[in-house]
Scaffold this active site. Sequence first.
Site, PDB file in Angstrom:
ATOM      1  N   ASP A   1       0.830  -1.223   0.000  1.00 36.32           N
ATOM      2  CA  ASP A   1       0.000   0.000   0.000  1.00 36.32           C
ATOM      3  C   ASP A   1       0.860   1.267   0.000  1.00 36.32           C
ATOM      4  O   ASP A   1       0.363   2.356  -0.261  1.00 36.32           O
ATOM      5  CB  ASP A   1      -0.961   0.008   1.201  1.00 36.32           C
ATOM      6  CG  ASP A   1      -0.274  -0.016   2.555  1.00 36.32           C
ATOM      7  OD1 ASP A   1       0.974  -0.110   2.616  1.00 36.32           O
ATOM      8  OD2 ASP A   1      -0.985   0.054   3.579  1.00 36.32           O
ATOM      9  N   GLU A   2       2.167   1.120   0.284  1.00 32.06           N
ATOM     10  CA  GLU A   2       3.026   2.314   0.371  1.00 32.06           C
ATOM     11  C   GLU A   2       3.182   3.024  -0.973  1.00 32.06           C
ATOM     12  O   GLU A   2       3.588   4.180  -1.023  1.00 32.06           O
ATOM     13  CB  GLU A   2       4.403   1.957   0.950  1.00 32.06           C
ATOM     14  CG  GLU A   2       4.287   1.390   2.348  1.00 32.06           C
ATOM     15  CD  GLU A   2       5.568   1.474   3.167  1.00 32.06           C
ATOM     16  OE1 GLU A   2       6.515   2.142   2.739  1.00 32.06           O
ATOM     17  OE2 GLU A   2       5.591   0.855   4.239  1.00 32.06           O
TER      18      GLU A   2
ATOM     19  N   TYR B   1      12.135   2.792  -0.910  1.00 24.99           N
ATOM     20  CA  TYR B   1      11.460   1.479  -0.949  1.00 24.99           C
ATOM     21  C   TYR B   1      10.162   1.566  -1.736  1.00 24.99           C
ATOM     22  O   TYR B   1       9.934   0.805  -2.691  1.00 24.99           O
ATOM     23  CB  TYR B   1      11.178   0.974   0.474  1.00 24.99           C
ATOM     24  CG  TYR B   1      10.151  -0.143   0.522  1.00 24.99           C
ATOM     25  CD1 TYR B   1      10.427  -1.400  -0.003  1.00 24.99           C
ATOM     26  CD2 TYR B   1       8.870   0.065   1.066  1.00 24.99           C
ATOM     27  CE1 TYR B   1       9.478  -2.423   0.013  1.00 24.99           C
ATOM     28  CE2 TYR B   1       7.922  -0.940   1.096  1.00 24.99           C
ATOM     29  CZ  TYR B   1       8.221  -2.180   0.568  1.00 24.99           C
ATOM     30  OH  TYR B   1       7.281  -3.182   0.578  1.00 24.99           O
TER      31      TYR B   1
HETATM   32  P1  NAD Z   1      11.200  -9.972   3.795  1.00 26.06           P
HETATM   33  O1  NAD Z   1      12.238  -8.918   3.758  1.00 26.06           O
HETATM   34  O2  NAD Z   1      10.854 -10.631   5.087  1.00 26.06           O
HETATM   35  O3  NAD Z   1      11.560 -11.144   2.769  1.00 26.06           O
HETATM   36  C1  NAD Z   1      12.076 -10.876   1.492  1.00 26.06           C
HETATM   37  C2  NAD Z   1      12.663 -12.169   0.942  1.00 26.06           C
HETATM   38  O4  NAD Z   1      13.168 -11.896  -0.372  1.00 26.06           O
HETATM   39  C3  NAD Z   1      13.840 -12.704   1.767  1.00 26.06           C
HETATM   40  O5  NAD Z   1      13.683 -14.090   1.974  1.00 26.06           O
HETATM   41  C4  NAD Z   1      15.057 -12.401   0.911  1.00 26.06           C
HETATM   42  O6  NAD Z   1      16.110 -13.329   1.086  1.00 26.06           O
HETATM   43  C5  NAD Z   1      14.462 -12.485  -0.491  1.00 26.06           C
HETATM   44  N1  NAD Z   1      15.238 -11.693  -1.460  1.00 26.06           N
HETATM   45  C6  NAD Z   1      15.659 -10.404  -1.318  1.00 26.06           C
HETATM   46  N2  NAD Z   1      16.377 -10.033  -2.395  1.00 26.06           N
HETATM   47  C7  NAD Z   1      16.372 -11.094  -3.255  1.00 26.06           C
HETATM   48  C8  NAD Z   1      16.922 -11.321  -4.541  1.00 26.06           C
HETATM   49  N3  NAD Z   1      17.637 -10.363  -5.156  1.00 26.06           N
HETATM   50  N4  NAD Z   1      16.723 -12.516  -5.132  1.00 26.06           N
HETATM   51  C9  NAD Z   1      16.012 -13.475  -4.509  1.00 26.06           C
HETATM   52  N5  NAD Z   1      15.487 -13.330  -3.277  1.00 26.06           N
HETATM   53  C10 NAD Z   1      15.651 -12.150  -2.658  1.00 26.06           C
HETATM   54  O7  NAD Z   1       9.914  -9.305   3.138  1.00 26.06           O
HETATM   55  P2  NAD Z   1       8.359  -9.502   3.489  1.00 26.06           P
HETATM   56  O8  NAD Z   1       7.987  -8.555   4.562  1.00 26.06           O
HETATM   57  O9  NAD Z   1       8.058 -10.938   3.633  1.00 26.06           O
HETATM   58  O10 NAD Z   1       7.703  -8.950   2.136  1.00 26.06           O
HETATM   59  C11 NAD Z   1       7.494  -9.828   1.027  1.00 26.06           C
HETATM   60  C12 NAD Z   1       6.851  -9.050  -0.098  1.00 26.06           C
HETATM   61  O11 NAD Z   1       5.608  -8.505   0.331  1.00 26.06           O
HETATM   62  C13 NAD Z   1       7.691  -7.864  -0.586  1.00 26.06           C
HETATM   63  O12 NAD Z   1       7.559  -7.776  -1.983  1.00 26.06           O
HETATM   64  C14 NAD Z   1       7.057  -6.660   0.091  1.00 26.06           C
HETATM   65  O13 NAD Z   1       7.242  -5.506  -0.684  1.00 26.06           O
HETATM   66  C15 NAD Z   1       5.602  -7.093   0.139  1.00 26.06           C
HETATM   67  N6  NAD Z   1       4.794  -6.530   1.247  1.00 26.06           N
HETATM   68  C16 NAD Z   1       5.223  -6.613   2.549  1.00 26.06           C
HETATM   69  C17 NAD Z   1       4.404  -6.138   3.574  1.00 26.06           C
HETATM   70  C18 NAD Z   1       4.809  -6.244   5.023  1.00 26.06           C
HETATM   71  O14 NAD Z   1       4.091  -5.737   5.892  1.00 26.06           O
HETATM   72  N7  NAD Z   1       5.899  -6.895   5.373  1.00 26.06           N
HETATM   73  C19 NAD Z   1       3.159  -5.576   3.269  1.00 26.06           C
HETATM   74  C20 NAD Z   1       2.777  -5.477   1.916  1.00 26.06           C
HETATM   75  C21 NAD Z   1       3.582  -5.985   0.916  1.00 26.06           C
HETATM   76  O1  DAU Z   2       2.444  -0.895   4.533  1.00 24.99           O
HETATM   77  C1  DAU Z   2       3.118  -2.023   4.072  1.00 24.99           C
HETATM   78  C2  DAU Z   2       4.585  -1.927   4.429  1.00 24.99           C
HETATM   79  O2  DAU Z   2       4.672  -2.130   5.835  1.00 24.99           O
HETATM   80  C3  DAU Z   2       5.453  -2.927   3.681  1.00 24.99           C
HETATM   81  O3  DAU Z   2       5.410  -2.637   2.319  1.00 24.99           O
HETATM   82  C4  DAU Z   2       6.892  -2.867   4.184  1.00 24.99           C
HETATM   83  O4  DAU Z   2       7.668  -3.867   3.551  1.00 24.99           O
HETATM   84  C5  DAU Z   2       6.889  -3.105   5.677  1.00 24.99           C
HETATM   85  O5  DAU Z   2       8.199  -2.997   6.187  1.00 24.99           O
HETATM   86  C6  DAU Z   2       5.964  -2.116   6.379  1.00 24.99           C
HETATM   87  O6  DAU Z   2       6.507  -0.765   6.300  1.00 24.99           O
HETATM   88  P1  DAU Z   2       6.481   0.241   7.544  1.00 24.99           P
HETATM   89  O7  DAU Z   2       7.538   1.250   7.338  1.00 24.99           O
HETATM   90  O8  DAU Z   2       5.103   0.715   7.815  1.00 24.99           O
HETATM   91  O9  DAU Z   2       6.860  -0.814   8.736  1.00 24.99           O
HETATM   92  P2  DAU Z   2       7.851  -0.684   9.980  1.00 24.99           P
HETATM   93  O10 DAU Z   2       7.605  -1.878  10.842  1.00 24.99           O
HETATM   94  O11 DAU Z   2       9.244  -0.373   9.579  1.00 24.99           O
HETATM   95  O12 DAU Z   2       7.283   0.606  10.751  1.00 24.99           O
HETATM   96  C7  DAU Z   2       5.940   0.650  11.214  1.00 24.99           C
HETATM   97  C8  DAU Z   2       5.736   2.021  11.844  1.00 24.99           C
HETATM   98  O13 DAU Z   2       6.508   2.083  13.064  1.00 24.99           O
HETATM   99  C9  DAU Z   2       6.210   3.175  11.006  1.00 24.99           C
HETATM  100  O14 DAU Z   2       5.340   4.279  11.203  1.00 24.99           O
HETATM  101  C10 DAU Z   2       7.601   3.497  11.544  1.00 24.99           C
HETATM  102  C11 DAU Z   2       7.475   3.142  13.010  1.00 24.99           C
HETATM  103  N1  DAU Z   2       8.693   2.630  13.686  1.00 24.99           N
HETATM  104  C12 DAU Z   2       9.388   1.629  13.078  1.00 24.99           C
HETATM  105  C13 DAU Z   2      10.520   1.117  13.669  1.00 24.99           C
HETATM  106  C14 DAU Z   2      11.320   0.021  12.996  1.00 24.99           C
HETATM  107  C15 DAU Z   2       9.061   3.128  14.917  1.00 24.99           C
HETATM  108  O15 DAU Z   2       8.391   4.028  15.491  1.00 24.99           O
HETATM  109  N2  DAU Z   2      10.179   2.603  15.513  1.00 24.99           N
HETATM  110  C16 DAU Z   2      10.935   1.632  14.929  1.00 24.99           C
HETATM  111  O16 DAU Z   2      11.986   1.232  15.520  1.00 24.99           O
END
Ligand code: NAD
Ligand code: DAU
Length: 351
Positions: free
Chosen positions: A133-134, A157
């Site tokens: 959603d970012e 990102y």
């Molecule tokens: P993560 O960082 O936990 O995992 C990413 C994985 O990708 C890792 O296993 C890493 O080894 C692999 N990777 C990174 N670079 C690579 C490369 N060059 N080749 C092959 N593998 C590679 O990420 P996540 O939080 O599980 O997110 C997964 C997907 O979902 C991402 O595309 C992210 O943008 C999306 N997403 C995440 C969130 C969230 O809240 N975490 C929300 C919405 C969408």
């Molecule tokens: O919205 C989806 C996204 O959510 C994904 O696409 C990203 O991969 C995932 O990392 C996440 O992004 P955020 O930046 O929202 O997540 P994060 O956990 O880093 O931070 C959540 C909120 O907390 C944000 O407002 C920043 C704040 N924060 C984060 C950290 C790591 C703090 O206040 N302190 C911290 O130490």
Amino acid sequence: MEKRILITGGAGFIGSHVVRRFVKSYPGYKIVNLDKLTYAGNLLNLVDIEDEPNYEFVKGDIVDAGFIADLFSVYQFDAVIHLAAESHVDRSIANPMEFVMTNVIGTVNLLNAAKEYWKGDYDKKRFYHVSTDEVYGALGETGMFTEATSYDPHSPYSASKASSDHFVRAYHDTYGLDVVISNCSNNYGSHHFPEKLIPLAINNIKNNKAVPVYGKGENVRDWLWVEDHARAIDVIFHQAKTGETYNIGGHNEWKNIDLIKLLCKIMDQKLGREAGASEQLITYVTDRAGHDLRYAIDSSKLQHNLGWVPGLQFEEGLAKTVDWYLENEQWLNDVTSSNYQSYYETQYAER
Ligand code: NAD
Ligand code: DAU
């Protein structure tokens, strides 16, 4: 095999839940998990399914175009579910280029390989791109992101993810590739790397370390249980029409500070601490540059068209998440050893 599916990034947080779901739910599918095993990738996330006959792990980098093309020839994939990415906003601020390479170039390499291998015959083929959603930028106090919201990314990102989304749509519009995209809100649950807010706070509270809250803690995120996201991906993969986009979200908005206070309360109970003890660890630190104020997802299209609804209520999910981290101390110790310590010192010393 009914289908041969390439899942990228399957050793990461969300990817491991998606791989587990597909391996267990579809014994007739062959699931190939391609992952570079960066700091965020961890095969321990998949120990429970690693010996399943319909599962195979391949270590590799999506930035390597030749390797990806060869992989398609060897495994003859029918579909791709693409999750591999650099995913942490703070790391993208420190080192944007890695995000361009993996999130943009890596995605285009996969699109090219699929296009070349399928050679214009997209019957029963699908390229599913998992996004965030970012890409929509930041909301004010009101409103929600819909699938029609214009892209307005602010961090390296989110700019890299927005770029990859545009390439996926361009391959549909230009070459007719069968694509679907989903944009999801913040996930939480087990196997979440402790650079992100919730697992970082759990780890710090457990170890009686300061819990860093950026700015005034007033930024809002919309939290979704990771297994609900994996279920949405399953539904969209199987049912969405080609070229469609779906937003996925929990209808579950929390100010960071309120979330952290709830987490402290849960941790006090689980660790047998006096009520209010963990809250003393909250420390306000310098804000993230370009910090998006609020995200909120309108997932009504997914709910109405495909019948998906979020399953788990947040307080229950958060308590389950805390339980998982407390029960999996070895996992947490492994992922917070050497490199993590230096990352943490650099990232937080500057705040
Ligand atoms: P993560 O960082 O936990 O995992 C990413 C994985 O990708 C890792 O296993 C890493 O080894 C692999 N990777 C990174 N670079 C690579 C490369 N060059 N080749 C092959 N593998 C590679 O990420 P996540 O939080 O599980 O997110 C997964 C997907 O979902 C991402 O595309 C992210 O943008 C999306 N997403 C995440 C969130 C969230 O809240 N975490 C929300 C919405 C969408
Ligand atoms: O919205 C989806 C996204 O959510 C994904 O696409 C990203 O991969 C995932 O990392 C996440 O992004 P955020 O930046 O929202 O997540 P994060 O956990 O880093 O931070 C959540 C909120 O907390 C944000 O407002 C920043 C704040 N924060 C984060 C950290 C790591 C703090 O206040 N302190 C911290 O130490």
